[in-house]
Enzyme design. Structure first.
Site, PDB file in Angstrom:
ATOM      1  CB  THR A 292     -24.020   4.726  44.238  1.00  0.00           C
ATOM      2  OG1 THR A 292     -24.447   4.250  45.525  1.00  0.00           O
ATOM      3  CG2 THR A 292     -22.503   4.774  44.204  1.00  0.00           C
TER       4      THR A 292
ATOM      5  CB  CYS B 147     -42.596 -22.828  51.405  1.00  0.00           C
ATOM      6  SG  CYS B 147     -43.184 -22.580  49.717  1.00  0.00           S
TER       7      CYS B 147
ATOM      8  CG  ASN C 120     -29.647   0.773  40.078  1.00  0.00           C
ATOM      9  OD1 ASN C 120     -29.536   1.292  41.192  1.00  0.00           O
ATOM     10  ND2 ASN C 120     -29.129   1.300  38.993  1.00  0.00           N
TER      11      ASN C 120
ATOM     12  CG  HIS D 102     -29.357  -4.114  46.825  1.00  0.00           C
ATOM     13  ND1 HIS D 102     -29.027  -2.780  46.743  1.00  0.00           N
ATOM     14  CD2 HIS D 102     -28.494  -4.662  47.717  1.00  0.00           C
ATOM     15  CE1 HIS D 102     -28.016  -2.529  47.587  1.00  0.00           C
ATOM     16  NE2 HIS D 102     -27.676  -3.657  48.181  1.00  0.00           N
TER      17      HIS D 102
ATOM     18  CB  CYS E 166     -42.656 -18.436  48.899  1.00  0.00           C
ATOM     19  SG  CYS E 166     -43.348 -18.889  50.493  1.00  0.00           S
TER      20      CYS E 166
ATOM     21  CG  ASN F 100     -23.241  11.392  42.116  1.00  0.00           C
ATOM     22  OD1 ASN F 100     -24.098  12.261  41.955  1.00  0.00           O
ATOM     23  ND2 ASN F 100     -23.364  10.407  42.994  1.00  0.00           N
TER      24      ASN F 100
ATOM     25  NE  ARG G 154     -39.362   1.241  44.497  1.00  0.00           N
ATOM     26  CZ  ARG G 154     -38.406   0.561  45.138  1.00  0.00           C
ATOM     27  NH1 ARG G 154     -38.662   0.017  46.323  1.00  0.00           N
ATOM     28  NH2 ARG G 154     -37.225   0.400  44.610  1.00  0.00           N
TER      29      ARG G 154
ATOM     30  CB  CYS H 258     -46.353 -22.823  51.760  1.00  0.00           C
ATOM     31  SG  CYS H 258     -45.881 -21.070  51.810  1.00  0.00           S
TER      32      CYS H 258
ATOM     33  CG  ASP I 203     -33.313  -0.323  36.936  1.00  0.00           C
ATOM     34  OD1 ASP I 203     -33.071   0.790  37.446  1.00  0.00           O
ATOM     35  OD2 ASP I 203     -32.465  -0.955  36.286  1.00  0.00           O
TER      36      ASP I 203
END
Ligand code: BV8
Length: 268
Positions: A206, A141, A112, A129, A137, A231, A80, A168, A114
């Site tokens: 969306t 850690c 998004n 998101h 990680c 939309n 992606r 770690c 991006d």
């Protein structure tokens, strides 16, 4: 309730949306994968191509999938990222960056992963998101998040799938929020506060399926704000909208900005 549109009803709806937006003091924009479609980034519901055509992103974007097969999930994200690399902002992202200048209080809340809003020049962005170009990680850690900069690894370390955390030795993972993972609380709290304070929310590209992001327009509505959706297809949220502008965001958003500028000159 929004209804199907003919060209004349679309023009009327656009005019009405521009009038509502031009009177806004605290507009907010909620964007989803649809705004990046015209930049060549497939939405979550678009079938992917080639090797990945058979997979369901929803099934790979989970901590369970990463635990089960870290190499597969890592390769999915590398694919992606490769696909996203050439993507550039489209007129929809650019129109939103222009709106940021027009409205000092305007913020974008994006689902998004991006960075096309940033590339277009928007600066007031709440990322729900995460960011697919970033890594961390998988054991966090050194605290959540523990960012990992792959450029600090050797070529052979970077070639591992997935690479190992330099601190770690645990696996590195993309710094995105997977399904069944909590959203970063600061981003979610900020988004909910902005939605509650907004007098208008533009909901762009969306499907309105993924929560808690899809619950944000209801907060604006509950606080007395107006809802405008852009939309080409009816979404889960369309029935709750004051206005549905049926069309691609790369076409509709510049039209909306054009209307505002026309109104501006009329007001001047
Ligand atoms: C959480 C990062 C607490 C990863 C993403 C049952 C009911 C309700 C909710 C749930 C449930 N069971 C579980 C849940 C919670 C779950 C959820 O909502 N599931 C849904 C599917 C039912 N949510 C979560 O897990 C969230 N966390 O709730 O934490 C918790 C904790 C433990 C256990 C349970 C709960 C985390 C969600 C975040 C997931 N990560 N992305 C990655 O990218 O790899 S979400 C990912 O999918 C995207 O980021 C995006 O947010 C979402 C896809 O949505 P859209 O952006 O809307 O994209 P989509 O393809 O769906 O639609 C595109 C739209 O664009 C379409 O409408 C199309 O018509 C339109 N379009 C197309 N072209 C254009 C256009 N529009 C304009 N112009 C165009 N040209």
């Amino acid at each position: 309730m929004a209804t199907e549109q003919t060209p004349s009803t679309f023009e009327r709806a656009l005019h009405e949306a521009a009038a509502i937006l031009s009177a806004a003091r605290r507009p907010v924009v909620l964007t989803g994968a649809g705004i990046s479609k015209e930049s060549g980034i497939p939405t979550f519901r678009d079938a992917l191509d080639g090797l990945w055509a058979q997979v369901d992103p929803m099934k790979l974007a989970t901590p369970q999938a990463f635990r089960r097969d870290p190499a597969l999930v890592w390769r999915f994200y590398e694919y992606r990222r490769e696909r996203m690399r050439p993507a550039r902002p489209n007129p929809g992202h650019i129109a939103l960056a222009a709106l940021e200048h027009r409205f000092p209080a305007l913020h974008i809340i994006t689902q998004n992963v991006d960075d096309l809003h940033e590339q277009a020049g928007s600066t007031r962005i709440v990322r729900l998101h995460g960011k697919i170009s970033a890594n961390r990680c998988s054991l966090d850690c050194r605290g959540l998040p523990t960012p990992v900069d792959l450029s600090q690894l050797s070529d052979e370390q970077r070639a591992e799938t997935p690479p190992h955390c330099p601190y770690c030795g645990g696996y590195v993972r993309p710094d995105v929020v997977w399904f069944n993972e909590m959203l970063p609380s600061d981003a979610l709290n900020r988004a909910q506060q902005l939605a509650q304070q907004a007098d208008v929310m533009l909901v762009v590209g969306t499907s309105g399926v993924v929560y808690p992001a899809a619950g944000l327009p209801a907060l604006t509505r509950k606080a007395g704000g107006r809802l405008i959706e852009i939309n080409p297809v009816v979404s889960e949220l369309t029935p709750t909208m004051d206005i549905w502008l049926e069309g691609a965001s790369g076409i509709v958003l510049p039209r909306l900005v054009e209307h505002l500028e026309k109104d501006n000159t009329l007001d001047a």
